[in-house]
Design a protein around this motif. Structure first.
Motif, PDB file in Angstrom:
ATOM      1  N   HIS A  39       0.862  -1.182   0.000  1.00 37.45           N
ATOM      2  CA  HIS A  39       0.000   0.000   0.000  1.00 37.45           C
ATOM      3  C   HIS A  39       0.899   1.233   0.000  1.00 37.45           C
ATOM      4  CE1 HIS A  39      -3.511  -2.436   0.933  1.00 37.45           C
ATOM      5  NE2 HIS A  39      -2.801  -3.027   1.870  1.00 37.45           N
ATOM      6  N   ILE A  40       0.593   2.163  -0.842  1.00 34.94           N
ATOM      7  CA  ILE A  40       1.357   3.407  -0.926  1.00 34.94           C
ATOM      8  C   ILE A  40       0.378   4.561  -0.776  1.00 34.94           C
ATOM      9  CG2 ILE A  40       2.829   4.861  -2.373  1.00 34.94           C
ATOM     10  CD1 ILE A  40       3.707   2.236  -3.788  1.00 34.94           C
ATOM     11  N   LEU A  41       0.684   5.452   0.158  1.00 36.96           N
ATOM     12  CA  LEU A  41      -0.097   6.673   0.317  1.00 36.96           C
ATOM     13  C   LEU A  41       0.785   7.831  -0.098  1.00 36.96           C
ATOM     14  CD1 LEU A  41      -1.719   6.072   3.832  1.00 36.96           C
ATOM     15  CD2 LEU A  41      -2.706   5.612   1.581  1.00 36.96           C
ATOM     16  N   LYS A  42       0.240   8.692  -0.947  1.00 37.60           N
ATOM     17  CA  LYS A  42       0.995   9.822  -1.452  1.00 37.60           C
ATOM     18  C   LYS A  42       0.058  11.030  -1.442  1.00 37.60           C
ATOM     19  CE  LYS A  42       3.736  10.921  -5.553  1.00 37.60           C
ATOM     20  NZ  LYS A  42       4.095  10.398  -6.876  1.00 37.60           N
ATOM     21  N   GLY A  43       0.484  12.090  -0.779  1.00 43.07           N
ATOM     22  CA  GLY A  43      -0.351  13.284  -0.701  1.00 43.07           C
ATOM     23  C   GLY A  43       0.144  14.194   0.401  1.00 43.07           C
ATOM     24  N   SER A  44      -0.738  15.052   0.885  1.00 44.85           N
ATOM     25  CA  SER A  44      -0.348  15.966   1.952  1.00 44.85           C
ATOM     26  C   SER A  44      -0.160  15.183   3.248  1.00 44.85           C
ATOM     27  CB  SER A  44      -1.413  17.048   2.147  1.00 44.85           C
ATOM     28  OG  SER A  44      -2.577  16.480   2.728  1.00 44.85           O
ATOM     29  N   ARG A  45       0.615  15.760   4.157  1.00 40.67           N
ATOM     30  CA  ARG A  45       0.843  15.122   5.458  1.00 40.67           C
ATOM     31  C   ARG A  45      -0.489  14.852   6.161  1.00 40.67           C
ATOM     32  NH1 ARG A  45       5.257  14.923   8.943  1.00 40.67           N
ATOM     33  NH2 ARG A  45       6.436  16.304   7.567  1.00 40.67           N
ATOM     34  N   GLN A  46      -1.398  15.825   6.111  1.00 38.03           N
ATOM     35  CA  GLN A  46      -2.691  15.696   6.784  1.00 38.03           C
ATOM     36  C   GLN A  46      -3.543  14.586   6.151  1.00 38.03           C
ATOM     37  OE1 GLN A  46      -4.992  19.296   6.884  1.00 38.03           O
ATOM     38  NE2 GLN A  46      -6.580  18.402   8.194  1.00 38.03           N
ATOM     39  N   ALA A  47      -3.567  14.510   4.831  1.00 37.57           N
ATOM     40  CA  ALA A  47      -4.366  13.480   4.155  1.00 37.57           C
ATOM     41  C   ALA A  47      -3.817  12.084   4.453  1.00 37.57           C
ATOM     42  CB  ALA A  47      -4.392  13.737   2.651  1.00 37.57           C
ATOM     43  N   ILE A  48      -2.502  11.953   4.449  1.00 42.15           N
ATOM     44  CA  ILE A  48      -1.880  10.656   4.735  1.00 42.15           C
ATOM     45  C   ILE A  48      -2.163  10.250   6.178  1.00 42.15           C
ATOM     46  CG2 ILE A  48       0.328   9.461   5.052  1.00 42.15           C
ATOM     47  CD1 ILE A  48       1.350  10.990   2.582  1.00 42.15           C
ATOM     48  N   THR A  49      -1.956  11.156   7.106  1.00 37.69           N
ATOM     49  CA  THR A  49      -2.187  10.852   8.525  1.00 37.69           C
ATOM     50  C   THR A  49      -3.640  10.465   8.762  1.00 37.69           C
ATOM     51  OG1 THR A  49      -0.423  12.373   9.141  1.00 37.69           O
ATOM     52  CG2 THR A  49      -1.982  11.766  10.869  1.00 37.69           C
ATOM     53  N   ASN A  50      -4.561  11.186   8.134  1.00 36.26           N
ATOM     54  CA  ASN A  50      -5.989  10.877   8.280  1.00 36.26           C
ATOM     55  C   ASN A  50      -6.297   9.478   7.748  1.00 36.26           C
ATOM     56  OD1 ASN A  50      -8.875  10.920   6.954  1.00 36.26           O
ATOM     57  ND2 ASN A  50      -8.892  12.371   8.677  1.00 36.26           N
ATOM     58  N   GLY A  73       9.671  15.637  -2.974  1.00 40.81           N
ATOM     59  CA  GLY A  73      10.346  16.627  -3.817  1.00 40.81           C
ATOM     60  C   GLY A  73       9.355  17.620  -4.390  1.00 40.81           C
ATOM     61  N   ILE A  74       8.084  17.295  -4.318  1.00 40.22           N
ATOM     62  CA  ILE A  74       7.021  18.228  -4.708  1.00 40.22           C
ATOM     63  C   ILE A  74       6.582  18.929  -3.422  1.00 40.22           C
ATOM     64  CG2 ILE A  74       4.677  18.425  -5.638  1.00 40.22           C
ATOM     65  CD1 ILE A  74       5.304  15.874  -7.299  1.00 40.22           C
ATOM     66  N   PRO A  75       6.549  20.242  -3.417  1.00 31.52           N
ATOM     67  CA  PRO A  75       6.204  20.965  -2.188  1.00 31.52           C
ATOM     68  C   PRO A  75       4.863  20.505  -1.592  1.00 31.52           C
ATOM     69  CG  PRO A  75       6.987  22.497  -3.850  1.00 31.52           C
ATOM     70  CD  PRO A  75       6.843  21.161  -4.509  1.00 31.52           C
ATOM     71  N   GLY A  76       4.905  20.169  -0.298  1.00 35.55           N
ATOM     72  CA  GLY A  76       3.698  19.759   0.422  1.00 35.55           C
ATOM     73  C   GLY A  76       3.277  18.317   0.194  1.00 35.55           C
ATOM     74  N   GLU A  77       4.029  17.557  -0.597  1.00 38.81           N
ATOM     75  CA  GLU A  77       3.655  16.168  -0.893  1.00 38.81           C
ATOM     76  C   GLU A  77       4.605  15.206  -0.185  1.00 38.81           C
ATOM     77  OE1 GLU A  77       2.127  14.330  -4.851  1.00 38.81           O
ATOM     78  OE2 GLU A  77       4.308  14.007  -4.784  1.00 38.81           O
ATOM     79  N   PHE A  78       4.000  14.165   0.394  1.00 45.15           N
ATOM     80  CA  PHE A  78       4.741  13.146   1.128  1.00 45.15           C
ATOM     81  C   PHE A  78       4.303  11.772   0.648  1.00 45.15           C
ATOM     82  CE2 PHE A  78       4.695  16.903   3.682  1.00 45.15           C
ATOM     83  CZ  PHE A  78       5.965  16.957   4.233  1.00 45.15           C
TER      84      PHE A  78
END
Length: 89
Positions: A39-50, A73-78
């Motif tokens: 499983h891979i989650l990619k997105g904002s820190r808040q979306a991933i944590t949620n 490497g994309i601003p705001g993306e984890f």
């Protein structure tokens, strides 16, 4: 004391040496196969944590099963990932 038929049951059997038992010559029950799924989650820190907390609340994944959040490497993306092993009959 005379040997009785019952006492014969307690004598070691030289043909049944536990040191000679190996996985290749012991009867094995067929164990179910485990299949990995990543499983891979990619997105904002808040979306991933949620999402991680939602999957935890549903009993699917522990929070500590996920890799640490890494910047993409994309601003705001984890990104984070987790591998589950599913037992399929």
């Amino acid at each position: 004391m005379a040997n009785s038929p019952q006492s014969d049951n307690f004598r070691p059997n030289p043909e049944n040496n536990p040191e000679e038992i190996t996985p290749s010559n012991t009867p094995q029950e067929r164990s179910p196969k485990k299949y990995p799924i990543k499983h891979i989650l990619k997105g904002s820190r808040q979306a991933i944590t949620n999402t991680m907390h939602t999957l935890y609340a549903r009993g699917y994944a522990q929070i500590d099963e996920w890799s640490p959040l890494q910047a993409t490497g994309i601003p705001g993306e984890f990104i984070t990932m987790m591998t589950k092993y599913l037992t399929l009959g």
